[in-house]
Design a protein around this motif. Structure first.
Motif, PDB file in Angstrom:
ATOM      1  N   GLY A  56       0.780  -1.222   0.000  1.00  0.00           N
ATOM      2  CA  GLY A  56       0.000   0.000   0.000  1.00  0.00           C
ATOM      3  C   GLY A  56       0.811   1.270   0.000  1.00  0.00           C
ATOM      4  N   THR A  57       2.134   1.173   0.157  1.00  0.00           N
ATOM      5  CA  THR A  57       2.967   2.372   0.179  1.00  0.00           C
ATOM      6  C   THR A  57       3.250   2.836  -1.240  1.00  0.00           C
ATOM      7  OG1 THR A  57       4.019   1.620   2.219  1.00  0.00           O
ATOM      8  CG2 THR A  57       5.132   3.346   0.994  1.00  0.00           C
ATOM      9  N   ASP A  58       2.927   4.091  -1.529  1.00  0.00           N
ATOM     10  CA  ASP A  58       3.165   4.646  -2.859  1.00  0.00           C
ATOM     11  C   ASP A  58       4.492   5.390  -2.934  1.00  0.00           C
ATOM     12  OD1 ASP A  58       0.732   3.765  -4.026  1.00  0.00           O
ATOM     13  OD2 ASP A  58      -0.332   5.373  -3.006  1.00  0.00           O
ATOM     14  N   TYR A 275       6.097   7.005   5.407  1.00  0.00           N
ATOM     15  CA  TYR A 275       5.487   6.173   4.369  1.00  0.00           C
ATOM     16  C   TYR A 275       4.163   6.799   3.955  1.00  0.00           C
ATOM     17  CZ  TYR A 275       9.047   2.972   5.920  1.00  0.00           C
ATOM     18  OH  TYR A 275      10.261   2.430   6.246  1.00  0.00           O
ATOM     19  N   VAL A 276       3.979   6.956   2.655  1.00  0.00           N
ATOM     20  CA  VAL A 276       2.850   7.738   2.136  1.00  0.00           C
ATOM     21  C   VAL A 276       1.986   6.891   1.211  1.00  0.00           C
ATOM     22  CG1 VAL A 276       2.171   9.826   0.896  1.00  0.00           C
ATOM     23  CG2 VAL A 276       4.292   9.806   2.236  1.00  0.00           C
ATOM     24  N   GLN A 277       0.701   7.015   1.380  1.00  0.00           N
ATOM     25  CA  GLN A 277      -0.266   6.407   0.471  1.00  0.00           C
ATOM     26  C   GLN A 277      -1.075   7.525  -0.173  1.00  0.00           C
ATOM     27  OE1 GLN A 277      -3.642   4.081   2.042  1.00  0.00           O
ATOM     28  NE2 GLN A 277      -3.011   2.445   0.660  1.00  0.00           N
ATOM     29  N   ALA A 278      -1.122   7.525  -1.504  1.00  0.00           N
ATOM     30  CA  ALA A 278      -1.821   8.590  -2.236  1.00  0.00           C
ATOM     31  C   ALA A 278      -3.300   8.261  -2.397  1.00  0.00           C
ATOM     32  CB  ALA A 278      -1.174   8.787  -3.601  1.00  0.00           C
ATOM     33  N   ASP A 279      -4.095   9.318  -2.576  1.00  0.00           N
ATOM     34  CA  ASP A 279      -5.531   9.133  -2.832  1.00  0.00           C
ATOM     35  C   ASP A 279      -5.749   8.407  -4.152  1.00  0.00           C
ATOM     36  OD1 ASP A 279      -6.722  10.297  -0.572  1.00  0.00           O
ATOM     37  OD2 ASP A 279      -6.362  12.304  -1.353  1.00  0.00           O
ATOM     38  N   ASP A 280      -4.959   8.768  -5.158  1.00  0.00           N
ATOM     39  CA  ASP A 280      -5.118   8.234  -6.511  1.00  0.00           C
ATOM     40  C   ASP A 280      -3.747   7.805  -7.026  1.00  0.00           C
ATOM     41  OD1 ASP A 280      -5.685   7.616  -9.125  1.00  0.00           O
ATOM     42  OD2 ASP A 280      -6.611   9.539  -9.617  1.00  0.00           O
ATOM     43  N   GLN A 283      -1.978   9.875  -9.605  1.00  0.00           N
ATOM     44  CA  GLN A 283      -1.510  11.224  -9.279  1.00  0.00           C
ATOM     45  C   GLN A 283      -0.253  11.210  -8.411  1.00  0.00           C
ATOM     46  OE1 GLN A 283      -2.943  13.943 -10.591  1.00  0.00           O
ATOM     47  NE2 GLN A 283      -4.317  12.549 -11.700  1.00  0.00           N
ATOM     48  N   ILE A 284       0.473  10.104  -8.424  1.00  0.00           N
ATOM     49  CA  ILE A 284       1.643   9.968  -7.551  1.00  0.00           C
ATOM     50  C   ILE A 284       2.699  11.028  -7.867  1.00  0.00           C
ATOM     51  CG2 ILE A 284       3.607   8.473  -7.010  1.00  0.00           C
ATOM     52  CD1 ILE A 284       1.711   6.117  -7.105  1.00  0.00           C
ATOM     53  N   ASP A 285       2.945  11.276  -9.153  1.00  0.00           N
ATOM     54  CA  ASP A 285       3.950  12.274  -9.524  1.00  0.00           C
ATOM     55  C   ASP A 285       3.571  13.661  -9.015  1.00  0.00           C
ATOM     56  OD1 ASP A 285       5.537  10.400 -10.748  1.00  0.00           O
ATOM     57  OD2 ASP A 285       4.732  10.748 -12.759  1.00  0.00           O
ATOM     58  N   THR A 299      13.675  14.083   0.613  1.00  0.00           N
ATOM     59  CA  THR A 299      13.773  13.308  -0.622  1.00  0.00           C
ATOM     60  C   THR A 299      12.553  12.420  -0.719  1.00  0.00           C
ATOM     61  OG1 THR A 299      16.194  13.268  -0.544  1.00  0.00           O
ATOM     62  CG2 THR A 299      15.132  11.603  -1.898  1.00  0.00           C
ATOM     63  N   VAL A 300      11.814  12.531  -1.808  1.00  0.00           N
ATOM     64  CA  VAL A 300      10.609  11.730  -2.005  1.00  0.00           C
ATOM     65  C   VAL A 300      10.915  10.655  -3.035  1.00  0.00           C
ATOM     66  CG1 VAL A 300       8.168  11.751  -2.611  1.00  0.00           C
ATOM     67  CG2 VAL A 300       9.192  13.749  -1.505  1.00  0.00           C
ATOM     68  N   THR A 301      10.697   9.428  -2.657  1.00  0.00           N
ATOM     69  CA  THR A 301      11.008   8.287  -3.511  1.00  0.00           C
ATOM     70  C   THR A 301       9.741   7.501  -3.797  1.00  0.00           C
ATOM     71  OG1 THR A 301      13.155   8.121  -2.431  1.00  0.00           O
ATOM     72  CG2 THR A 301      12.470   6.254  -3.785  1.00  0.00           C
ATOM     73  N   THR A 302       9.404   7.361  -5.065  1.00  0.00           N
ATOM     74  CA  THR A 302       8.243   6.569  -5.449  1.00  0.00           C
ATOM     75  C   THR A 302       8.695   5.162  -5.817  1.00  0.00           C
ATOM     76  OG1 THR A 302       8.376   7.136  -7.800  1.00  0.00           O
ATOM     77  CG2 THR A 302       7.172   8.653  -6.365  1.00  0.00           C
ATOM     78  N   SER A 303       7.726   4.275  -5.972  1.00  0.00           N
ATOM     79  CA  SER A 303       8.064   2.908  -6.364  1.00  0.00           C
ATOM     80  C   SER A 303       8.700   2.879  -7.744  1.00  0.00           C
ATOM     81  CB  SER A 303       6.802   2.035  -6.346  1.00  0.00           C
ATOM     82  OG  SER A 303       5.791   2.580  -7.173  1.00  0.00           O
ATOM     83  N   ALA A 304       8.327   3.834  -8.604  1.00  0.00           N
ATOM     84  CA  ALA A 304       8.936   3.893  -9.936  1.00  0.00           C
ATOM     85  C   ALA A 304      10.418   4.255  -9.834  1.00  0.00           C
ATOM     86  CB  ALA A 304       8.206   4.920 -10.798  1.00  0.00           C
ATOM     87  N   ASP A 305      10.753   5.164  -8.900  1.00  0.00           N
ATOM     88  CA  ASP A 305      12.165   5.505  -8.687  1.00  0.00           C
ATOM     89  C   ASP A 305      12.939   4.302  -8.204  1.00  0.00           C
ATOM     90  OD1 ASP A 305      11.640   8.183  -9.321  1.00  0.00           O
ATOM     91  OD2 ASP A 305      11.127   8.665  -7.256  1.00  0.00           O
TER      92      ASP A 305
END
Length: 490
Positions: A56-58, A275-280, A283-285, A299-305
């Motif tokens: 669930g972590t985005d 740890y952050v979970q987005a609404d959508d 819209q993660i970017d 520093t914000v790290t997404t799963s894509a990073d």
């Protein structure tokens, strides 16, 4: 009349129809296999990232630790006093690992950003425990020779009368990782990537309780079980649960309530990771940009990073499926479409007399064109059916074999002793006592799931192939004249 003539012509030209259908089938089967393998790669990569981030972590929010030369975290130091007698010495150092700490208020700041559904803080700690003892040396008088001279090769009388021999120190170093968990939000964070296989997880009320959940591999090595006690820096914790990581290594060897972790490491009201979970998920970017803009120094790290740091055979296979496989599929499809079109034109050219006669009998050009397009469409659908069957068989065979791939998280994802310096910083892994194994390979079984969208794509390609072939043949048929047929009458 249309279907009667269509059935008769396809039966009469079975070999030519089979050649066209086979070419289309090859291209479509390749597309299905490549798409299913790519989907399997994404699933495998998702498992790797889930084992690191938690279900669930985005994205995660961290702060890179500056080098020690610039005021960053110093290396651990142990200070012992030598004793007159044999006496055991012990010292624990508990310190945040990987990242510079953030104020706990940062969690609320992140949670207040537009597009954020939930934000939870966690504190990742490294514990280094040294146990052992000093053994003082013993004074040994120098032996005298027979003539009264000093021993040891003629030393003078003014030399030392003896020396200290023996003594020394024997110490055992044990290091492991501890993760401070927010017990009021257990649905987000690294602990969610493990399943409780014995005992229980934390209760929401245990925000400052002396309880712990142990990773199964670590518990097995240390012979811990539910009800055992583990001591961290003089504080005893009761193990209430054993957690088994869903894939790869666990996030930490031990999980304890966040407040206890803050107390042990002298990090009151501090966290290392949010740890952050987005609404959508779409819209993660945008959420990442908002956090970076409004909360400076993070520093914000997404799963894509993080996915960009995954290496090993999983990454190699993914690159092959995405790049080589994609372009190979396109090349084969283009070739199949062109060949189907050329074969259809060739077939129409051989039927000049037939079509010319039909026109002489009153068939309009449009009717002749529809007849040719209809035949090509049937060839395309037959090719599509064959391609889907072959593609499904290939995907099923790959899933049945389930080749094993390895995945490694690069240093930027959080390596030993830090890992928060890069933009893709993540939680440092725990590979067992004393082994922060961000570089340890995780084995993933590759599958090739075929989705409904892939089947729909295959049907669409079959129809497209038929339309392209029909367009070639229809164009050629529309240009035929009755006179062309009469010229070929012997």
């Amino acid at each position: 009349m249309f279907f009667t003539y269509l059935r008769r012509e396809l039966r009469r030209r079975r070999k030519a129809a089979l050649v066209v259908a086979s070419g289309l089938a090859l291209g479509i089967a390749l597309v299905i296999v490549v798409n299913s393998v790519s989907s399997g790669m994404r699933d495998a990569q998702g498992k790797v990232l889930e084992s690191l981030y938690g279900l669930g972590t985005d994205m995660t929010v961290t702060k890179a630790a500056p080098p020690a030369s610039e005021g960053g975290r110093e290396r651990p130091r142990f200070n012992f006093d030598a004793q007159d007698g044999d006496e055991a010495q012990s010292s624990d150092i508990v310190m945040p690992q990987g990242f510079e700490t953030l104020a706990s208020s940062t969690v609320d700041e992140v949670a207040g950003q537009s597009g954020v559904a939930t934000a939870v803080g966690g504190l990742s700690l490294s514990v280094i425990k040294v146990d052992g003892e000093f053994k003082p040396g013993e004074f040994q008088p120098r032996e005298e020779t027979a003539n009264g001279g000093g021993g040891g090769g003629g030393g003078g009388t003014g030399g030392p009368q003896g020396e200290v021999r023996g003594g020394g120190a024997a110490f055992d170093v044990n290091s492991y990782t501890v993760y401070g968990t927010d017990t009021t939000h257990l649905d987000l964070g690294p602990l969610t990537s493990s399943k409780i296989t014995d005992g229980r997880t934390f209760k929401a009320t245990e925000t400052d309780a002396k309880v712990a959940v142990a990773d199964a591999a670590y518990a097995k090595e240390k012979k811990y079980k539910v009800g055992s006690e583990v001591t961290v820096k003089g504080t005893k914790f009761e193990i209430v649960g054993i957690a088994t990581a869903d894939s790869g290594d666990a996030a930490a060897n031990l999980y304890i309530p966040l407040k206890q972790a803050q107390t042990l490491s002298d990090s009151k009201d501090k966290v290392t990771t949010v740890y952050v979970q987005a609404d959508d998920s779409q819209q993660i970017d945008a959420v990442k940009s908002a956090i970076q803009k409004n909360i400076s120094g993070t520093t914000v790290t997404t799963s894509a990073d993080l996915a960009d740091t995954v290496s090993g055979s999983l990454s190699t296979a993914s690159d092959l499926a995405t790049n080589v496989g994609k372009w190979l599929s396109i090349a084969v499809l283009v070739a199949a479409f062109v060949v189907a079109g050329l074969l259809t034109v060739s077939a129409v050219s051989r039927r000049v007399q037939e079509f010319g006669t039909l026109k002489a009998l009153g068939w309009k050009s449009g009717r002749v064109t529809r007849q040719v397009v209809g035949e090509a469409m049937v060839n395309g659908l037959v090719g599509g059916a064959l391609g889907i069957a072959v593609g499904l068989a290939g995907a099923y065979a790959l899933t049945a074999v389930s080749p094993s791939l390895t995945a490694q998280l690069g240093a930027a994802a959080g390596g030993p002793g830090g890992g928060g310096g890069g933009p893709a910083g993540g939680l440092v892994r725990a590979g067992g006592p004393g082994a922060q194994s961000a570089d340890k390979a995780i084995e993933i079984a590759l599958t090739a799931p075929v989705s409904a969208s892939t089947i729909a794509l295959a049907v669409g390609l079959a129809v497209t192939g038929g339309l392209i072939a029909g367009a070639f043949g229809g164009w050629r048929a529309s240009r035929l004249r009755p006179a062309d047929a009469l010229r070929r009458v012997e």
